[in-house]
Scaffold this active site. Structure first.
Site, PDB file in Angstrom:
ATOM      1  N   TRP A 102       0.886  -2.809  -0.324  1.00 14.20           N
ATOM      2  CA  TRP A 102       0.847  -1.354  -0.518  1.00 14.20           C
ATOM      3  C   TRP A 102       2.238  -0.770  -0.638  1.00 14.20           C
ATOM      4  O   TRP A 102       2.483   0.109  -1.466  1.00 14.20           O
ATOM      5  CB  TRP A 102       0.031  -0.669   0.577  1.00 14.20           C
ATOM      6  CG  TRP A 102      -1.429  -0.938   0.402  1.00 14.20           C
ATOM      7  CD1 TRP A 102      -2.239  -1.673   1.232  1.00 14.20           C
ATOM      8  CD2 TRP A 102      -2.275  -0.530  -0.700  1.00 14.20           C
ATOM      9  NE1 TRP A 102      -3.516  -1.732   0.714  1.00 14.20           N
ATOM     10  CE2 TRP A 102      -3.564  -1.043  -0.459  1.00 14.20           C
ATOM     11  CE3 TRP A 102      -2.052   0.212  -1.859  1.00 14.20           C
ATOM     12  CZ2 TRP A 102      -4.633  -0.829  -1.333  1.00 14.20           C
ATOM     13  CZ3 TRP A 102      -3.105   0.426  -2.740  1.00 14.20           C
ATOM     14  CH2 TRP A 102      -4.374  -0.088  -2.472  1.00 14.20           C
ATOM     15  N   ASP A 172       3.305   6.099   4.551  1.00 21.81           N
ATOM     16  CA  ASP A 172       1.924   5.880   4.110  1.00 21.81           C
ATOM     17  C   ASP A 172       1.146   5.365   5.319  1.00 21.81           C
ATOM     18  O   ASP A 172       1.333   4.234   5.744  1.00 21.81           O
ATOM     19  CB  ASP A 172       1.915   4.853   2.969  1.00 21.81           C
ATOM     20  CG  ASP A 172       0.500   4.485   2.515  1.00 21.81           C
ATOM     21  OD1 ASP A 172      -0.480   5.026   3.075  1.00 21.81           O
ATOM     22  OD2 ASP A 172       0.376   3.649   1.598  1.00 21.81           O
ATOM     23  N   LYS A 196     -10.281   5.269   5.283  1.00 20.82           N
ATOM     24  CA  LYS A 196     -10.158   4.157   6.219  1.00 20.82           C
ATOM     25  C   LYS A 196     -10.333   4.567   7.679  1.00 20.82           C
ATOM     26  O   LYS A 196     -10.746   3.769   8.481  1.00 20.82           O
ATOM     27  CB  LYS A 196      -8.858   3.413   6.000  1.00 20.82           C
ATOM     28  CG  LYS A 196      -8.939   2.586   4.719  1.00 20.82           C
ATOM     29  CD  LYS A 196      -7.633   2.346   4.055  1.00 20.82           C
ATOM     30  CE  LYS A 196      -7.872   1.749   2.679  1.00 20.82           C
ATOM     31  NZ  LYS A 196      -6.752   1.938   1.789  1.00 20.82           N
TER      32      LYS A 196
HETATM   33  C1  LIG Z   1      -6.064   1.856   0.666  1.00 19.52           C
HETATM   34  C2  LIG Z   1      -4.627   2.092   0.730  1.00 19.52           C
HETATM   35  C3  LIG Z   1      -3.942   2.812  -0.263  1.00 19.52           C
HETATM   36  C4  LIG Z   1      -4.626   3.312  -1.517  1.00 19.52           C
HETATM   37  O1  LIG Z   1      -5.481   4.317  -1.225  1.00 19.52           O
HETATM   38  P1  LIG Z   1      -6.370   5.035  -2.362  1.00 19.52           P
HETATM   39  O2  LIG Z   1      -6.954   6.170  -1.593  1.00 19.52           O
HETATM   40  O3  LIG Z   1      -7.373   4.022  -2.816  1.00 19.52           O
HETATM   41  O4  LIG Z   1      -5.487   5.470  -3.445  1.00 19.52           O
HETATM   42  C5  LIG Z   1      -2.594   3.038  -0.097  1.00 19.52           C
HETATM   43  N1  LIG Z   1      -1.930   2.588   0.973  1.00 19.52           N
HETATM   44  C6  LIG Z   1      -2.541   1.881   1.944  1.00 19.52           C
HETATM   45  C7  LIG Z   1      -1.768   1.414   3.122  1.00 19.52           C
HETATM   46  C8  LIG Z   1      -3.913   1.609   1.853  1.00 19.52           C
HETATM   47  O5  LIG Z   1      -4.526   0.922   2.821  1.00 19.52           O
END
Ligand SMILES: *Cc1c(COP(=O)(O)O)cnc(C)c1O
Length: 361
Positions: A102, A172, A196
């Site tokens: 990521w 993030d 998540k």
């Molecule tokens: C799932 C995830 C993303 C991407 O998220 P989307 O909502 O699908 O764009 C980005 N960073 C991390 C750490 C993730 O787990």
């Protein structure tokens, strides 16, 4: 109905109470003769949902007044672009920590907008460890310093955050958002996809320190500018009303459970059970991640062979546990144990791991 334990990495399991409430309210919201998702986003019913969801993020994190909460579309992926577009002026650079899949995606987008300095690159250790945050130094001229608090695919999680001085720390937090207490005042900007820990797919959350809003250039297209959304409380255009409503229900559940303190405690319990089952059968299960960097949210491991891994995933499904296959890019097994995964689910998995190792080891 036989509700199974869903270990999927995202979208993922949600609190049953949130699903039940939404189910009960779906056709006729508060006696209005229509569903919430059919109502104007300017209605007072939706406005109450929207503001309560925002306020829940504030309350859970105890956000100081100089932080703004935004709800946006486009997932965390859109933030890979919006962060550099808004925070990095032409000619400026930013700092990045490359800790896994990521972080690398965020880095690839930032590089299209400006210059990026790599402050840490985990590739020599196949992204299976993290540095001591105190050893990291931000470039004083960097527009911001980016990190990924939890790598959902690799299974590494920062336990502590660096001190970046006057350089805004951007994180993030998609896969460990509202899963633990964090020192929020250390951060300039936090972003996360909802799907998540905070709700279903379709909404993302941005927490931004207000002084950073001044950096958004007037030349940005309206939707891509934080300065468009912040003064309008993310009602500049039609917000993703249903995901935000489900986020409200999910965060209300979390607050009732005891907020981030309870989330931290439950995450430690779940992870302790599963890593414990690996340790008790250490000849059979191998966690590739350095012990101090092991994630409490996405737990990865290998079995002695790929055939055994396939058998493990299939037999676990028969036993009422789904989503245990590792990400296609790395293989192996992965259990995603977000906030709404009951500790009983982690216990069931740990017990199953013990039995499977006994039978096949
Ligand atoms: C799932 C995830 C993303 C991407 O998220 P989307 O909502 O699908 O764009 C980005 N960073 C991390 C750490 C993730 O787990």
């Amino acid at each position: 109905m036989n509700r199974i334990f869903n270990f999927s990495a995202g979208p993922c399991t949600l609190p049953y109470s949130a699903l039940e409430e939404a189910h009960a309210e779906f056709l006729d919201y508060q006696g209005k003769g229509m569903s919430l998702i059919e109502m104007s986003h300017r209605s007072k019913e939706y406005d109450a949902v929207h503001m309560e969801a925002m306020d829940l993020v504030r309350r859970l994190y105890g956000l100081p007044d100089n932080y703004k909460v935004l709800f946006l579309g486009g997932g965390a992926t859109l933030q890979f672009a919006m962060v550099p577009m808004n925070l990095m002026a032409p000619g400026q650079s930013c700092d990045f920590t490359l800790t896994g899949a990521w972080a690398k995606k965020a880095y690839a987008d930032a590089k299209k907008i400006g210059e990026v300095n790599v402050v840490f690159d985990g590739k020599d250790d196949s992204f299976m460890s993290l540095p001591d945050p105190a050893s990291l130094q931000a470039n004083p001229s960097a527009a911001y310093f980016h990190m990924t608090s939890n790598e959902t695919i690799g299974g590494v999680q920062w336990k502590d955050f660096p001190d970046t001085g006057d350089v805004p720390l951007v994180c993030d937090m998609s896969s460990d958002f509202v899963s633990r207490k964090i020192p929020v005042e250390k951060f300039g900007l936090i972003y996360a996809g909802a799907q998540k820990n905070a709700g279903p797919a379709g909404a993302s959350i941005v927490i931004i320190r207000e002084d950073l809003l001044a950096r958004s250039s007037d030349n940005l297209p309206a939707y891509l500018s934080y300065a468009t959304h912040a003064p309008k409380d993310s009602m500049y255009n039609t917000p993703p009303v249903f995901p935000i409503y489900m986020m409200m229900k999910t965060l209300q559940w979390l607050e009732k459970e005891g907020g981030l303190e309870a989330a931290t405690r439950m995450a430690n319990e779940r992870a302790g059970l599963i890593y414990g089952a690996m340790a008790a059968n250490a000849d059979f299960y191998k966690c590739p991640v350095q012990e101090s960097a092991r994630s409490n949210m996405n737990i990865v491991w290998r079995l002695p062979s790929e055939d055994l891994e396939k058998q493990f995933v299939a037999e676990a499904l028969d036993a009422g546990m789904s989503g245990l296959k590792g990400h296609r890019s790395v293989g192996g097994c992965r259990a995603s144990v977000y906030n709404a995964m009951p500790v009983a689910g982690a216990k069931a998995l740990a017990d199953f791991m013990g039995e499977f190792a006994q039978k096949n080891g």
